[in-house]
Design an enzyme around this catalytic site. Structure first.
Site, mmCIF file in Angstrom:
data_model
loop_
_atom_site.group_PDB
_atom_site.id
_atom_site.type_symbol
_atom_site.label_atom_id
_atom_site.label_comp_id
_atom_site.label_asym_id
_atom_site.label_seq_id
_atom_site.Cartn_x
_atom_site.Cartn_y
_atom_site.Cartn_z
ATOM 1 N N LYS A 16 41.499 68.626 94.234
ATOM 2 C CA LYS A 16 40.665 69.210 93.124
ATOM 3 C C LYS A 16 39.489 70.332 93.542
ATOM 4 O O LYS A 16 39.168 69.908 94.738
ATOM 5 C CB LYS A 16 40.102 67.879 92.254
ATOM 6 C CG LYS A 16 39.202 66.965 93.266
ATOM 7 C CD LYS A 16 39.151 65.599 92.643
ATOM 8 C CE LYS A 16 38.224 64.916 93.141
ATOM 9 N NZ LYS A 16 38.130 63.506 92.977
ATOM 10 N N ARG A 114 35.075 55.560 83.199
ATOM 11 C CA ARG A 114 34.816 57.042 83.305
ATOM 12 C C ARG A 114 36.181 57.497 82.753
ATOM 13 O O ARG A 114 36.203 57.702 81.415
ATOM 14 C CB ARG A 114 34.616 57.528 84.668
ATOM 15 C CG ARG A 114 33.956 58.658 84.936
ATOM 16 C CD ARG A 114 33.705 59.127 86.309
ATOM 17 N NE ARG A 114 35.134 59.063 87.223
ATOM 18 C CZ ARG A 114 35.264 59.454 88.173
ATOM 19 N NH1 ARG A 114 34.015 60.072 89.015
ATOM 20 N NH2 ARG A 114 36.256 59.388 89.211
ATOM 21 N N TYR A 236 9.049 82.792 99.174
ATOM 22 C CA TYR A 236 8.373 82.699 97.728
ATOM 23 C C TYR A 236 7.602 81.352 97.810
ATOM 24 O O TYR A 236 7.741 80.160 98.398
ATOM 25 C CB TYR A 236 9.595 82.148 96.908
ATOM 26 C CG TYR A 236 10.428 83.343 96.659
ATOM 27 C CD1 TYR A 236 9.700 84.378 95.854
ATOM 28 C CD2 TYR A 236 11.712 83.524 96.829
ATOM 29 C CE1 TYR A 236 10.626 85.565 95.440
ATOM 30 C CE2 TYR A 236 12.574 84.717 96.270
ATOM 31 C CZ TYR A 236 11.911 85.703 95.720
ATOM 32 O OH TYR A 236 12.618 86.842 95.281
ATOM 33 N N MET A 284 17.625 83.066 96.776
ATOM 34 C CA MET A 284 18.976 83.183 96.203
ATOM 35 C C MET A 284 20.010 83.808 97.396
ATOM 36 O O MET A 284 21.020 83.134 97.618
ATOM 37 C CB MET A 284 18.923 84.189 95.240
ATOM 38 C CG MET A 284 20.361 84.324 94.724
ATOM 39 S SD MET A 284 20.307 85.819 93.313
ATOM 40 C CE MET A 284 19.152 84.984 92.154
HETATM 41 C C1 LIG Z 1 38.140 62.625 93.887
HETATM 42 C C2 LIG Z 1 39.041 61.476 93.848
HETATM 43 C C3 LIG Z 1 39.529 60.538 94.939
HETATM 44 C C4 LIG Z 1 39.211 61.116 96.184
HETATM 45 O O1 LIG Z 1 37.895 60.591 96.679
HETATM 46 P P1 LIG Z 1 37.208 60.872 98.054
HETATM 47 O O2 LIG Z 1 35.885 60.054 98.151
HETATM 48 O O3 LIG Z 1 36.877 62.452 98.163
HETATM 49 O O4 LIG Z 1 38.224 60.280 99.062
HETATM 50 C C5 LIG Z 1 40.571 59.532 94.739
HETATM 51 N N1 LIG Z 1 40.640 59.114 93.510
HETATM 52 C C6 LIG Z 1 40.262 59.831 92.437
HETATM 53 C C7 LIG Z 1 40.728 59.196 91.147
HETATM 54 C C8 LIG Z 1 39.201 60.996 92.647
HETATM 55 O O5 LIG Z 1 38.827 61.426 91.536
#
Ligand SMILES: *Cc1c(COP(=O)(O)O)cnc(C)c1O
Length: 346
Positions: A16, A114, A236, A284
């Site tokens: 992701k 969630r 800054y 930046m």
């Molecule tokens: C992002 C995610 C993972 C991976 O988590 P890591 O801590 O990066 O290994 C696994 N399962 C779900 C549902 C996630 O959203």
């Protein structure tokens, strides 16, 4: 290494957010060459990209089946992670319309609150076996909230809830562990593990040394060096005041590149064997470093400075920024040229 740790469970790859900011176009084929066949993206865009890269991979979409998204998902051969009863009903109805069983993952919530079916929806699902029968459920999964804290009681509690809820949907393979979960022991491995951060070199066992090799190195080139006298300020807000003659090196990296502004006065970099502190505010596009300790001929315009190196700096730098390495990785800016080591994709 993670696959070995998971003792025979399938090792999926979490890709992701553009493979945690590293570039899914190169990461996904590398994982495929390492034997990875299951991939998880957050959304359909990620899944479509993955399919173009790896047509034979199983690509799972974590955000689930959005209203009206059924045709898009079947057209792209995607496996939705079904996050509530409504999604299961819709995917199941779609399967009946098409006259074939459709692949899916069922996500049950064991404490994240969630995504995923809350326990009362698992009860309801258990009473309607026809919904599941229309589908080809690859895995029932859940997600750990505190796996990075080995001793946290939430881990055992989620494991207990997961097993109790799973028992209501008998005979289905299961998946619980993220990177850190893999290191909680074999009770957490089930049939598939889902590491992300550890694949990219992050430490899945904070508090203990990092079992993973370094994956990401971040480097920048000095573009100017100047001598700053006592009483002069840098950057800054005039936040840094030199107490003594100070050599300041400026590098073309800033918060626009994901070098977080919270690293102002906190971050550090490396030139050869010298660790050099970030002084003044992160701008930046620029960061200023105190290179007074580095011999003059070793810190000049054109000298390479390492910002992330080795297997500990990612987590260390994140801690200094008041965040986690995940955020530093996913924030790595689009301006950085990414150079990939190793084999070209075939
Ligand atoms: C992002 C995610 C993972 C991976 O988590 P890591 O801590 O990066 O290994 C696994 N399962 C779900 C549902 C996630 O959203």
């Amino acid at each position: 290494m993670l696959r070995e740790r998971a003792g025979g469970a399938i090792c999926a790859g979490m890709v992701k957010a553009n493979a945690y900011g590293l570039g899914v176009r190169r990461v996904a084929p590398a994982l495929w060459r390492a034997g990875c066949r299951h991939f998880f993206t957050a959304n359909m865009d990620g899944a479509v990209m993955l399919r173009a890269l790896l047509p034979k991979a199983r690509s799972h979409v974590l955000n689930g089946l959005l209203e009206g998204g059924e045709d898009d998902m079947t057209a792209n051969g995607v496996v939705p992670v079904l996050n509530d009863l409504g999604q299961i009903e819709r995917w199941s109805a779609h399967a009946r319309r098409l006259g074939r069983r459709l692949p899916a993952t069922i996500h049950i919530d064991t404490g994240m609150s969630r995504l995923g079916l809350p326990p009362y929806e698992v009860d309801k699902l258990a009473e309607r076996p026809e919904l599941v029968e229309a589908l080809e459920i690859g895995h029932v999964m859940s997600h750990l909230a505190c796996a990075d804290e080995v001793a946290h009681p939430m881990n055992a509690e989620q494991l207990r809830r997961f097993n109790a809820l799973r028992a209501m949907l008998p005979g289905l393979p299961a998946s619980l562990a993220n990177s850190s979960g893999i290191f909680l022991g074999s009770d957490y491995h089930f049939d598939m593990v889902r590491p992300g951060y550890a694949i990219y070199g992050g430490n899945p066992t904070p508090g203990s040394s990092n079992p993973m090799n370094a994956v990401v190195t971040l480097r920048a080139c000095i573009i100017q060096v100047r001598e700053v006298g006592p009483g002069e300020t840098v950057g800054y807000g005039a936040h840094f005041t030199a107490q003594q003659p100070t050599r300041v090196a400026t590098i073309p990296v800033g918060y626009a590149d994901g070098y977080l502004r919270s690293l102002s006065g906190r971050g550090s970099a490396r030139i050869g064997e010298f660790e050099v502190p970030v002084i003044g505010r992160v701008s930046m596009d620029l960061v200023t470093l105190d290179v007074s300790r580095v011999p003059e001929d070793k810190a000049n315009v054109g000298t390479w400075v390492e910002l992330i190196w080795g297997s500990d700096m990612l987590d260390d730098l994140a801690a200094r920024a008041g965040t986690i390495g995940y955020e530093l990785l996913t924030a790595l800016g689009g301006r950085y040229p990414r150079v990939y080591c190793g084999q070209e994709p075939s």
